[in-house]
Scaffold this motif. Structure first.
Motif, PDB file in Angstrom:
ATOM      1  N   MET A   1       0.849  -1.199   0.000  1.00  0.00           N
ATOM      2  CA  MET A   1       0.000   0.000   0.000  1.00  0.00           C
ATOM      3  C   MET A   1       0.883   1.247   0.000  1.00  0.00           C
ATOM      4  N   ARG A   2       0.676   2.123  -0.972  1.00  0.00           N
ATOM      5  CA  ARG A   2       1.489   3.334  -1.058  1.00  0.00           C
ATOM      6  C   ARG A   2       1.181   4.303   0.081  1.00  0.00           C
ATOM      7  N   PRO A   3       2.168   5.099   0.472  1.00  0.00           N
ATOM      8  CA  PRO A   3       1.892   6.202   1.397  1.00  0.00           C
ATOM      9  C   PRO A   3       0.926   7.173   0.737  1.00  0.00           C
ATOM     10  N   PHE A   4       0.184   7.914   1.554  1.00  0.00           N
ATOM     11  CA  PHE A   4      -0.823   8.810   0.983  1.00  0.00           C
ATOM     12  C   PHE A   4      -0.200   9.861   0.069  1.00  0.00           C
ATOM     13  N   ASP A   5       0.981  10.360   0.404  1.00  0.00           N
ATOM     14  CA  ASP A   5       1.618  11.392  -0.427  1.00  0.00           C
ATOM     15  C   ASP A   5       1.805  10.921  -1.861  1.00  0.00           C
ATOM     16  N   LEU A 167     -17.469   4.366  -1.210  1.00  0.00           N
ATOM     17  CA  LEU A 167     -16.864   3.267  -1.958  1.00  0.00           C
ATOM     18  C   LEU A 167     -17.402   3.245  -3.384  1.00  0.00           C
ATOM     19  N   SER A 168     -17.078   4.301  -4.102  1.00  0.00           N
ATOM     20  CA  SER A 168     -17.449   4.413  -5.513  1.00  0.00           C
ATOM     21  C   SER A 168     -16.562   3.483  -6.339  1.00  0.00           C
ATOM     22  N   ARG A 169     -16.878   3.361  -7.601  1.00  0.00           N
ATOM     23  CA  ARG A 169     -16.087   2.496  -8.488  1.00  0.00           C
ATOM     24  C   ARG A 169     -14.614   2.918  -8.494  1.00  0.00           C
ATOM     25  N   ASP A 170     -14.350   4.228  -8.580  1.00  0.00           N
ATOM     26  CA  ASP A 170     -12.966   4.700  -8.653  1.00  0.00           C
ATOM     27  C   ASP A 170     -12.223   4.513  -7.333  1.00  0.00           C
ATOM     28  N   VAL A 171     -12.901   4.772  -6.214  1.00  0.00           N
ATOM     29  CA  VAL A 171     -12.257   4.571  -4.915  1.00  0.00           C
ATOM     30  C   VAL A 171     -11.914   3.101  -4.727  1.00  0.00           C
ATOM     31  N   VAL A 172     -12.835   2.225  -5.073  1.00  0.00           N
ATOM     32  CA  VAL A 172     -12.569   0.787  -4.946  1.00  0.00           C
ATOM     33  C   VAL A 172     -11.429   0.372  -5.868  1.00  0.00           C
ATOM     34  N   ALA A 173     -11.376   0.951  -7.067  1.00  0.00           N
ATOM     35  CA  ALA A 173     -10.289   0.625  -7.990  1.00  0.00           C
ATOM     36  C   ALA A 173      -8.933   0.985  -7.377  1.00  0.00           C
ATOM     37  N   ARG A 174      -8.859   2.128  -6.697  1.00  0.00           N
ATOM     38  CA  ARG A 174      -7.601   2.505  -6.044  1.00  0.00           C
ATOM     39  C   ARG A 174      -7.298   1.578  -4.872  1.00  0.00           C
ATOM     40  N   LEU A 175      -8.314   1.213  -4.103  1.00  0.00           N
ATOM     41  CA  LEU A 175      -8.101   0.292  -2.982  1.00  0.00           C
ATOM     42  C   LEU A 175      -7.600  -1.060  -3.472  1.00  0.00           C
ATOM     43  N   ILE A 176      -8.106  -1.510  -4.605  1.00  0.00           N
ATOM     44  CA  ILE A 176      -7.636  -2.763  -5.192  1.00  0.00           C
ATOM     45  C   ILE A 176      -6.193  -2.612  -5.663  1.00  0.00           C
ATOM     46  N   ALA A 177      -5.907  -1.483  -6.300  1.00  0.00           N
ATOM     47  CA  ALA A 177      -4.544  -1.239  -6.793  1.00  0.00           C
ATOM     48  C   ALA A 177      -3.536  -1.204  -5.645  1.00  0.00           C
ATOM     49  N   GLU A 178      -3.990  -0.765  -4.474  1.00  0.00           N
ATOM     50  CA  GLU A 178      -3.100  -0.680  -3.309  1.00  0.00           C
ATOM     51  C   GLU A 178      -3.063  -1.969  -2.508  1.00  0.00           C
ATOM     52  N   GLY A 179      -3.806  -2.977  -2.954  1.00  0.00           N
ATOM     53  CA  GLY A 179      -3.780  -4.264  -2.273  1.00  0.00           C
ATOM     54  C   GLY A 179      -4.582  -4.314  -0.989  1.00  0.00           C
ATOM     55  N   VAL A 180      -5.441  -3.323  -0.788  1.00  0.00           N
ATOM     56  CA  VAL A 180      -6.263  -3.290   0.434  1.00  0.00           C
ATOM     57  C   VAL A 180      -7.354  -4.346   0.355  1.00  0.00           C
ATOM     58  N   VAL A 181      -8.016  -4.434  -0.799  1.00  0.00           N
ATOM     59  CA  VAL A 181      -9.049  -5.434  -1.062  1.00  0.00           C
ATOM     60  C   VAL A 181      -8.830  -5.963  -2.465  1.00  0.00           C
ATOM     61  N   ASP A 182      -9.542  -7.034  -2.823  1.00  0.00           N
ATOM     62  CA  ASP A 182      -9.386  -7.573  -4.180  1.00  0.00           C
ATOM     63  C   ASP A 182     -10.662  -7.439  -5.008  1.00  0.00           C
ATOM     64  N   LYS A 192     -13.330  -3.854   7.335  1.00  0.00           N
ATOM     65  CA  LYS A 192     -12.336  -3.580   8.372  1.00  0.00           C
ATOM     66  C   LYS A 192     -11.001  -3.203   7.741  1.00  0.00           C
ATOM     67  N   LYS A 193     -10.633  -3.906   6.669  1.00  0.00           N
ATOM     68  CA  LYS A 193      -9.386  -3.603   5.971  1.00  0.00           C
ATOM     69  C   LYS A 193      -9.437  -2.206   5.349  1.00  0.00           C
ATOM     70  N   VAL A 194     -10.585  -1.831   4.820  1.00  0.00           N
ATOM     71  CA  VAL A 194     -10.745  -0.494   4.241  1.00  0.00           C
ATOM     72  C   VAL A 194     -10.586   0.564   5.322  1.00  0.00           C
ATOM     73  N   GLN A 195     -11.235   0.352   6.458  1.00  0.00           N
ATOM     74  CA  GLN A 195     -11.121   1.307   7.563  1.00  0.00           C
ATOM     75  C   GLN A 195      -9.670   1.441   8.008  1.00  0.00           C
ATOM     76  N   GLU A 196      -8.981   0.316   8.122  1.00  0.00           N
ATOM     77  CA  GLU A 196      -7.579   0.342   8.559  1.00  0.00           C
ATOM     78  C   GLU A 196      -6.715   1.127   7.591  1.00  0.00           C
ATOM     79  N   ALA A 197      -6.967   0.956   6.284  1.00  0.00           N
ATOM     80  CA  ALA A 197      -6.194   1.702   5.285  1.00  0.00           C
ATOM     81  C   ALA A 197      -6.451   3.199   5.405  1.00  0.00           C
ATOM     82  N   PHE A 198      -7.709   3.578   5.542  1.00  0.00           N
ATOM     83  CA  PHE A 198      -8.038   4.994   5.684  1.00  0.00           C
ATOM     84  C   PHE A 198      -7.449   5.562   6.976  1.00  0.00           C
ATOM     85  N   ASP A 199      -7.448   4.778   8.037  1.00  0.00           N
ATOM     86  CA  ASP A 199      -6.866   5.232   9.301  1.00  0.00           C
ATOM     87  C   ASP A 199      -5.379   5.557   9.120  1.00  0.00           C
TER      88      ASP A 199
END
Length: 220
Positions: A1-5, A167-182, A192-199
């Motif tokens: 998962m990339r850093p937010f910057d 959790l729009s299509r684009d947000v989910v696409a980024r979460l998938i790209a970052e390995g947060v969800v598949d 829970k994994k999504v919340q942890e990533a946002f935290d």
């Protein structure tokens, strides 16, 4: 998962630079501001979200004055006690979308909002919910309300000004790209994994869920 910057840099590159991206980010309202929103506006926004789900949003917008009139300005107590004769009236009212199951959610969500009064009301309870447990808020709304636990609730909270991710299509696409969800997160484990990533991204950036969610969407 990339850093937010790094994700911010990707989005900025797509949107014409950091300054241009910043102009497209909005900050959520404070807990104090949300606490002042009358409960009828919470019910109104929940209802608008329910009716817009799976439907043309503009049609609902065009009919919204009719909705406000038909549901007595979304007065919570009046909506909570709608009865069969009221349902007959509403189902024949061409000023609204005559969908029986969705109309009944107005009654159920009015009951839900009534239950929050003992703890200070919708503005205090929902508006003051900790952003680090946003997933818990969605679960709370799913259990207590009607059709407001998923994307409908997410959009309603955003429009009301509550700090939120969508959790729009684009947000989910980024979460998938970052390995947060598949895939689109629906299970408690995935959420829970999504919340942890946002935290983590909140800690790294000092930004709100709302801002981070917008950046993720614009990075795709």
């Amino acid at each position: 998962m990339r850093p937010f910057d790094e994700i911010f840099a990707i989005a900025a590159d797509r949107k014409g630079g950091p300054a241009a991206l910043e102009t497209q980010l909005t900050k959520p309202k404070s807990a104090e501001e949300l606490a002042q929103i009358p409960e009828d506006r919470w019910l109104a926004q929940f209802t608008k979200g329910v009716f817009q789900a799976g439907f043309n949003w503009q049609v609902i917008e065009n009919k919204w004055e009719g909705f406000e009139a038909a549901f007595h300005g979304f007065d919570v107590d009046r909506c909570a006690f709608l009865h069969d004769e009221d349902m007959d009236r509403l189902m024949s009212n061409t000023d609204i979308v005559r969908n029986g199951p969705k109309i009944r959610t107005v009654i159920e969500n009015a009951h839900f909002i009534q239950t929050l009064r003992a703890e200070g009301g919708a503005g205090v309870v929902l508006g003051g919910w900790d952003s680090r447990d946003y997933v818990g808020l969605l679960e709370f709304m799913k259990k207590g309300g009607a059709r407001i636990g998923g994307n409908t609730g997410q959009y309603a909270l955003r429009f009301l000004g509550k700090d939120s991710f969508i959790l729009s299509r684009d947000v989910v696409a980024r979460l998938i790209a970052e390995g947060v969800v598949d895939k689109q997160p629906t299970s408690k484990g995935a959420m829970k994994k999504v919340q942890e990533a946002f935290d983590i991204w909140m800690e790294q950036s000092g930004r709100s869920l709302t801002e981070i969610s917008r950046v993720l969407a614009m990075s795709v």
